[in-house]
Design an enzyme around this catalytic site. Structure first.
Site, PDB file in Angstrom:
ATOM      1  N   GLN A 177      31.290  18.846  17.824  1.00 16.65           N
ATOM      2  CA  GLN A 177      31.929  20.078  17.359  1.00 16.65           C
ATOM      3  C   GLN A 177      31.591  20.288  15.891  1.00 16.65           C
ATOM      4  OE1 GLN A 177      36.143  20.866  16.290  1.00 16.65           O
ATOM      5  NE2 GLN A 177      36.123  22.271  18.013  1.00 16.65           N
ATOM      6  N   ARG A 216      46.571  15.520  22.282  1.00 17.09           N
ATOM      7  CA  ARG A 216      47.514  14.463  21.895  1.00 17.09           C
ATOM      8  C   ARG A 216      47.976  13.625  23.085  1.00 17.09           C
ATOM      9  NH1 ARG A 216      51.356  18.491  18.968  1.00 17.09           N
ATOM     10  NH2 ARG A 216      50.514  19.676  20.727  1.00 17.09           N
ATOM     11  N   PRO A 219      38.417  17.651  20.727  1.00 18.51           N
ATOM     12  CA  PRO A 219      38.060  17.195  19.374  1.00 18.51           C
ATOM     13  C   PRO A 219      39.337  16.997  18.568  1.00 18.51           C
ATOM     14  CG  PRO A 219      37.540  19.542  19.655  1.00 18.51           C
ATOM     15  CD  PRO A 219      38.097  19.056  20.959  1.00 18.51           C
ATOM     16  N   LYS A 255      35.573  26.955  20.668  1.00 17.39           N
ATOM     17  CA  LYS A 255      37.001  26.644  20.865  1.00 17.39           C
ATOM     18  C   LYS A 255      37.821  27.538  19.952  1.00 17.39           C
ATOM     19  CE  LYS A 255      40.206  22.704  20.995  1.00 17.39           C
ATOM     20  NZ  LYS A 255      40.922  22.633  19.712  1.00 17.39           N
ATOM     21  N   ALA A 291      40.384  15.582  14.749  1.00 16.03           N
ATOM     22  CA  ALA A 291      39.974  15.019  13.457  1.00 16.03           C
ATOM     23  C   ALA A 291      40.754  13.743  13.184  1.00 16.03           C
ATOM     24  CB  ALA A 291      40.208  16.043  12.353  1.00 16.03           C
ATOM     25  N   CYS A 312      40.725  25.910  13.870  1.00 17.08           N
ATOM     26  CA  CYS A 312      41.412  25.008  12.937  1.00 17.08           C
ATOM     27  C   CYS A 312      42.338  25.800  12.001  1.00 17.08           C
ATOM     28  CB  CYS A 312      40.404  24.204  12.127  1.00 17.08           C
ATOM     29  SG  CYS A 312      41.246  23.067  11.012  1.00 17.08           S
ATOM     30  N   ASN A 332      43.713  24.806  26.997  1.00 16.55           N
ATOM     31  CA  ASN A 332      44.168  23.671  26.173  1.00 16.55           C
ATOM     32  C   ASN A 332      45.550  23.956  25.596  1.00 16.55           C
ATOM     33  OD1 ASN A 332      43.789  22.954  22.784  1.00 16.55           O
ATOM     34  ND2 ASN A 332      44.023  21.312  24.261  1.00 16.55           N
TER      35      ASN A 332
HETATM   36  C1  LIG Z   1      45.504  15.425  14.396  1.00 23.79           C
HETATM   37  C2  LIG Z   1      44.814  16.582  15.058  1.00 23.79           C
HETATM   38  C3  LIG Z   1      43.478  16.802  14.769  1.00 23.79           C
HETATM   39  C4  LIG Z   1      42.793  17.882  15.381  1.00 23.79           C
HETATM   40  N1  LIG Z   1      41.465  18.069  15.116  1.00 23.79           N
HETATM   41  C5  LIG Z   1      40.795  19.064  15.743  1.00 23.79           C
HETATM   42  C6  LIG Z   1      39.390  19.237  15.556  1.00 23.79           C
HETATM   43  O1  LIG Z   1      38.714  18.484  14.842  1.00 23.79           O
HETATM   44  N2  LIG Z   1      38.794  20.274  16.216  1.00 23.79           N
HETATM   45  C7  LIG Z   1      39.501  21.117  17.051  1.00 23.79           C
HETATM   46  O2  LIG Z   1      38.915  22.041  17.638  1.00 23.79           O
HETATM   47  N3  LIG Z   1      40.812  20.954  17.250  1.00 23.79           N
HETATM   48  C8  LIG Z   1      41.464  19.954  16.653  1.00 23.79           C
HETATM   49  N4  LIG Z   1      42.792  19.755  16.914  1.00 23.79           N
HETATM   50  C9  LIG Z   1      43.438  20.573  17.945  1.00 23.79           C
HETATM   51  C10 LIG Z   1      43.343  19.898  19.319  1.00 23.79           C
HETATM   52  O3  LIG Z   1      42.012  19.771  19.753  1.00 23.79           O
HETATM   53  C11 LIG Z   1      44.139  20.712  20.372  1.00 23.79           C
HETATM   54  O4  LIG Z   1      43.606  22.010  20.424  1.00 23.79           O
HETATM   55  C12 LIG Z   1      45.623  20.785  20.033  1.00 23.79           C
HETATM   56  O5  LIG Z   1      46.129  19.541  19.635  1.00 23.79           O
HETATM   57  C13 LIG Z   1      46.406  21.307  21.230  1.00 23.79           C
HETATM   58  O6  LIG Z   1      46.296  20.427  22.330  1.00 23.79           O
HETATM   59  P1  LIG Z   1      47.502  19.415  22.730  1.00 23.79           P
HETATM   60  O7  LIG Z   1      48.747  20.271  22.805  1.00 23.79           O
HETATM   61  O8  LIG Z   1      47.040  18.852  24.059  1.00 23.79           O
HETATM   62  O9  LIG Z   1      47.594  18.387  21.655  1.00 23.79           O
HETATM   63  C14 LIG Z   1      43.491  18.726  16.298  1.00 23.79           C
HETATM   64  C15 LIG Z   1      44.839  18.482  16.572  1.00 23.79           C
HETATM   65  C16 LIG Z   1      45.496  17.427  15.977  1.00 23.79           C
HETATM   66  C17 LIG Z   1      46.949  17.198  16.311  1.00 23.79           C
END
Ligand SMILES: Cc1cc2nc3c(=O)[nH]c(=O)nc-3n(C[C@H](O)[C@H](O)[C@H](O)COP(=O)(O)O)c2cc1C
Length: 313
Positions: free
Chosen positions: A75, A229, A21, A143, A23, A105, A204
Site C-alpha cells: 500500500q 484490528r 494494511p 482503499k 501502520a 488515512c 471493511n
Molecule cells: C493502528 C492502525 C493503523 C492503520 N494503518 C492503516 C494503513 O497503514 N493503511 C490503511 O489503509 N488503513 C490503515 N488503518 C485502517 C485499517 O486498515 C482499517 O480500515 C480500520 O481499522 C477499520 O477496520 P477494523 O474496524 O476491522 O479495524 C489503520 C488502523 C489502525 C487502527
C-alpha cells in the site's frame, strides 16, 4: 459468508477474506501469520511515495517480504501523481503483484499534506493519482472511506471515479474520517459503492468475529471482507471466517512471528517491536495486564516469547 476467489486485474486471490494494511502492525512477520491463518491477501502498511523517493533508507524497511508470501500487495500513499507513478514503476515495488493506494488515512499529519483521506475531497487529484499509478501495468486497488464527515458521503461518485481511472479493486472502510476507527460501520454506503462499479468491492470495518463478517457481506453485497484490528487480537479469525482449519494454534503463530522478528532484528530490537502486537494477544487474557507489563519491560525476545507462550493457546 460465500467464500470465493477475487480477480484483481490479472491476479487471483485464493479467497475473499483479506488482512488490512495497519501502520505499525502489518509487517512481513504479521502478514505471514495472517496468511498462515488463511487470509487470502495481506497488505503492507502504507508507505510514503515521497519517502521512497527522497529518503528511501527509512521507507524500504516497510517493503520487506518473505518468499512464502505468494501474492505480495503493497500500500502506497501520496498526492503527487508524478511521484506516485514514478514509484509504482520503480525497483522499490518490483516484487509486488498488487499496488494499493491509500485514500482513507485520517491522521492530521497525512491529511494536512493532502494525502490519505484528504483525496476524498479532491476527486480530480485522486483520479490523476490512480491513473498515473495504473500506468505501471500492475493491478491497482484503492482503499477509501465513505467521506470526511457524517452525512456528507462521497462513496458512489468516488467509487465510479476509482473504476474509471483504472483501478481493479476497491476497498471501502465504512466510516467517515471524523470518526477515525470508532462507531458504527455504514452498510448502506458500502452497498452503494458495490452497486456503482463492476470491479470487486471489499467491505471493511468492525469485523471481530465470523458473524460480523457474515453481516457485513450480507448487508453490503460486497465481494469480500477486510479484517484489521480483529486480526491483531486473533489471527485465527481468518480460519474462523473461512470455516477451514489452518492447522496452527495461536501459540504456533506467535512462535513463528517472534522467530521471524528476532532473526531479522536481533533480540533487543525485536522485543521492542513486538510489544504493541503482544498487547493485542494479551488482551482479555486472565492476568494479561501483568504479563503485558512484563513484556513491556523486557529487552530479551526469548523471555517475551516465554511469557506469551505461557498465556496463549
Ligand atoms: C493502528 C492502525 C493503523 C492503520 N494503518 C492503516 C494503513 O497503514 N493503511 C490503511 O489503509 N488503513 C490503515 N488503518 C485502517 C485499517 O486498515 C482499517 O480500515 C480500520 O481499522 C477499520 O477496520 P477494523 O474496524 O476491522 O479495524 C489503520 C488502523 C489502525 C487502527
Amino acid at each position: 459468508m460465500k467464500i470465493k476467489k477475487i480477480k484483481i486485474g490479472g491476479v487471483e486471490t485464493p479467497n475473499n477474506v483479506f488482512f488490512a494494511p495497519l501502520a505499525g502492525f502489518s509487517d512481513s512477520a504479521m502478514r505471514e501469520v495472517c496468511s498462515l491463518a488463511g487470509a487470502g491477501l495481506c497488505f503492507t502498511e502504507m508507505v510514503s511515495c515521497k519517502g521512497l523517493k527522497y529518503t528511501p533508507e527509512q521507507s524500504v524497511e516497510l517493503l520487506h517480504t518473505y518468499d512464502t508470501e505468494k501474492l505480495k500487495a503493497v500500500q502506497i500513499f501520496g498526492s503527487d501523481e508524478t511521484i506516485m507513478g514514478e514509484i509504482a514503476k520503480s525497483e522499490h515495488l518490483a516484487k509486488f503483484d498488487i499496488i494499493d493506494i491509500n485514500m482513507g488515512c485520517p491522521v492530521p499529519k497525512i491529511y494536512n499534506n493532502n494525502e490519505g483521506s484528504a483525496l476524498l475531497k479532491d476527486l480530480l487529484q485522486a483520479e490523476k493519482v490512480i491513473s498515473s499509478v495504473a500506468k505501471c501495468g500492475k493491478p491497482v486497488s484503492v482503499k477509501i472511506r465513505i467521506g470526511l464527515t457524517e452525512n456528507d458521503y462521497v462513496t458512489r461518485e468516488f467509487a465510479r471515479m476509482v473504476e474509471g481511472a483504472g483501478a481493479s479493486m476497491l476497498t471501502v472502510h465504512g466510516r467517515v474520517r471524523e470518526n477515525y476507527y470508532n462507531g458504527e460501520v455504514n452498510f448502506v454506503e458500502i452497498e452503494k459503492a458495490k452497486n456503482a462499479v463492476s470491479i470487486p468491492v471489499i467491505a471493511n470495518g468492525g469485523i471481530f468475529s465470523k458473524e460480523d463478517a457474515e453481516i457485513l457481506m450480507e448487508k453490503t453485497g460486497a465481494d469480500g471482507v477486510m479484517v484489521a484490528r480483529g486480526a491483531l487480537e486473533n489471527p485465527l479469525i481468518f480460519q474462523e471466517i473461512l470455516g477451514v482449519s489452518c492447522g496452527y494454534s495461536i501459540a504456533d503463530l506467535v512462535s513463528i512471528q517472534i522467530d521471524r522478528l528476532s532473526k531479522r532484528y536481533g533480540s533487543e530490537r525485536s522485543a521492542v517491536i513486538f510489544r504493541k502486537q503482544a498487547a493485542y494477544y494479551l488482551k482479555g487474557i486472565n492476568g494479561g495486564k501483568k504479563l503485558k507489563e512484563q513484556v513491556f519491560k523486557s529487552l530479551d525476545i526469548s523471555e517475551v516469547k516465554e511469557i506469551l507462550l505461557s498465556a496463549v493457546k
